[in-house]
Design an enzyme around this catalytic site. Structure first.
Site, PDB file in Angstrom:
ATOM      1  CB  SER A 186     -29.073 -48.164  38.475  1.00 49.30           C
ATOM      2  OG  SER A 186     -27.905 -47.338  37.827  1.00 49.30           O
ATOM      3  CG  HIS A 214     -30.399 -51.120  41.335  1.00 45.74           C
ATOM      4  ND1 HIS A 214     -31.745 -50.878  40.844  1.00 45.74           N
ATOM      5  CD2 HIS A 214     -29.754 -49.487  41.236  1.00 45.74           C
ATOM      6  CE1 HIS A 214     -32.194 -49.371  41.127  1.00 45.74           C
ATOM      7  NE2 HIS A 214     -31.108 -49.313  40.882  1.00 45.74           N
ATOM      8  CE  LYS A 246     -33.649 -47.458  42.657  1.00 43.14           C
ATOM      9  NZ  LYS A 246     -33.516 -46.203  44.044  1.00 43.14           N
TER      10      LYS A 246
HETATM   11  C1  LIG Z   1     -27.504 -47.086  42.564  1.00 41.02           C
HETATM   12  C2  LIG Z   1     -28.911 -46.026  43.160  1.00 41.02           C
HETATM   13  N1  LIG Z   1     -28.559 -45.050  43.990  1.00 41.02           N
HETATM   14  C3  LIG Z   1     -29.082 -44.391  44.930  1.00 41.02           C
HETATM   15  C4  LIG Z   1     -29.988 -44.144  43.803  1.00 41.02           C
HETATM   16  C5  LIG Z   1     -31.193 -43.472  44.786  1.00 41.02           C
HETATM   17  O1  LIG Z   1     -32.141 -43.740  45.501  1.00 41.02           O
HETATM   18  P1  LIG Z   1     -33.942 -43.015  46.328  1.00 41.02           P
HETATM   19  O2  LIG Z   1     -34.914 -42.839  44.866  1.00 41.02           O
HETATM   20  O3  LIG Z   1     -34.264 -44.024  47.178  1.00 41.02           O
HETATM   21  O4  LIG Z   1     -33.404 -41.357  46.073  1.00 41.02           O
HETATM   22  C6  LIG Z   1     -31.123 -44.869  42.886  1.00 41.02           C
HETATM   23  C7  LIG Z   1     -32.212 -44.321  42.741  1.00 41.02           C
HETATM   24  O5  LIG Z   1     -32.538 -45.008  41.534  1.00 41.02           O
HETATM   25  C8  LIG Z   1     -30.231 -46.093  42.396  1.00 41.02           C
HETATM   26  O6  LIG Z   1     -29.879 -46.536  41.114  1.00 41.02           O
END
Ligand SMILES: Cc1ncc(COP(=O)(O)O)c(C=O)c1O
Length: 398
Positions: A186, A214, A246
């Site tokens: 990310s 992502h 997302k």
């Molecule tokens: C790689 C990754 N995993 C998990 C999450 C958590 O997801 P959520 O925002 O739906 O709680 C994010 C959030 O930005 C993320 O970038």
């Protein structure tokens, strides 16, 4: 309030955080224009968005909005509780079936967020004597899940398969070993080497979990994610985790995989058992978005073309974009100050983009984290690259 000490006096020592430059202002996006990368920001007016997670540009899509509105008309805005008690609606079962089919898995479980999905799943699947091996750049929610599980947590250098092999070799074979990676990282935009990681997991009998926050809707010709990107079978990933927040413009998280594992999670995952169900309009929005991605895969292809164009233009201008390949373009600025100044240069010219500073990224690698969506035109991208280049030259980033 005064702050001149070197450590905060407590968790809410606001003056300290202000003095240290750590005070964070939450930018307010007051209006979105469906189908467009333009947003209105309180106190700033219209801006061109280059910091969105909504990779497919689906926020405000009429079919998704309609599904959410219909769900409110039928079920209201909340549920009668957690899924296990009175909180399960037909929408939840439908959402789980949709994401399982999309990911080519036997079954799926939906959680109220991606964060909850990670912490609940990892802590349900691992026990104290197990070893969990994470990429150094794994998302915070993965790390939190590992800590909660109480398993032995070890890290391997980012996308370094030799180091992963060493870690697997060192792990206790008498107990379960699980490798966890992000599909697309990310903050860096590079892709996990799934074929290599799978081969190592097979060699050592380890389970593989991939976080596709992502990469869902982003990778693969039809957006189904990392297995499709590498032309691998859905079975290449044992624990397929992702979010509905997302590319899918809603909220929630999921895990897909073998039916038995999903049944176990429904009985063991504390975030499923002790936290409220996804609200009806959000569940309906996710179902509608998955259907749209299936029906109109051209949006995925447009995103991939636009992103490749953006990355090529940034590289041609001389920016350091690390090893980015998809979704996220890191624009490395070096010092924190340069990153913040370049961000302000862009913001003052109507480009919404954010600086990412240590400790989120390593010291010396402060960066702007830029994203494009399927809604950006070539002209939007050209304009942003010109603004970035002008600022970077002025600030000595280029
Ligand atoms: C790689 C990754 N995993 C998990 C999450 C958590 O997801 P959520 O925002 O739906 O709680 C994010 C959030 O930005 C993320 O970038």
């Amino acid at each position: 309030m005064e702050a001149s000490q070197s450590v905060p006096r407590g968790p809410w020592d606001v003056a300290y955080y202000q003095e240290q430059g750590l005070y964070f202002h939450l930018v307010e996006v007051s209006e979105v224009e469906p189908g467009s990368p333009r947003v209105r920001v309180t106190d700033r007016g219209e801006m061109l968005m280059f910091g969105s997670y909504a990779y497919l540009g689906l926020i405000g899509h009429p079919a998704i909005n309609r599904a959410a509105q219909d769900a409110i008309a039928r079920y209201g805005t909340g549920t009668n509780g957690v899924r296990l008690l009175a909180g399960t609606l037909p929408l939840h079962n439908e959402l789980e079936a949709s994401i399982a089919a999309f990911k080519g898995a036997e079954a799926a479980i939906a959680f109220a967020s991606g964060y909850i999905a990670n912490i609940s799943t990892i802590s349900a699947l691992l026990e104290r004597h197990d070893t969990v091996i994470c990429d150094k750049l794994d998302h915070a929610s993965i790390v939190d899940g590992c800590l909660l599980a109480g398993a032995k947590l070890v890290r391997f250098r980012h996308n370094d398969l030799d180091h992963l092999a060493k870690r697997l070799e060192q792990a206790d074979p008498a107990h379960q070993r699980m490798v966890i990676v992000d599909g697309v990282y990310s903050m860096d935009g590079d892709i996990a080497d799934l074929p290599g990681i799978r081969a190592l997991c097979d060699r050592y009998g380890a389970l593989l979990m991939v976080d596709e926050a992502h990469s869902l809707g982003v990778l693969g010709a039809t957006g189904t994610g990392i297995e499709e990107h590498f032309g691998m079978a859905p079975s290449a990933v044992d624990v397929k985790m992702g979010t509905f927040s997302k590319a899918i413009p809603s909220v929630g998280g999921y895990v897909a995989g073998a039916a038995e594992m999903i049944i176990a999670l429904k009985h063991k995952a504390r975030g499923f058992i002790y936290s409220a169900a996804i609200p009806p309009p959000s569940a309906a929005a996710s179902i509608a978005a998955l259907q749209l991605i299936r029906d109109e895969p051209e949006r995925v292809q447009r995103l991939q073309q636009r992103f490749a164009y953006f990355l090529d233009r940034l590289k041609a201008a001389g920016f350091n974009v690390l090893a980015s390949q998809a979704a996220v373009a890191p624009i490395v600025c070096g010092s924190d100050e340069r990153a913040v100044r370049l961000m302000m240069h862009c913001v003052d010219r109507g480009i919404f983009i954010q600086a990412i500073l240590p400790p989120v990224v390593p010291t010396g690698l402060a960066r702007l984290r830029a994203t494009v969506t399927a809604n950006h035109s070539i002209e939007d991208i050209d304009h942003a690259v010109e603004v970035l280049t002008e600022g970077a030259q002025r600030l000595g980033v280029l």
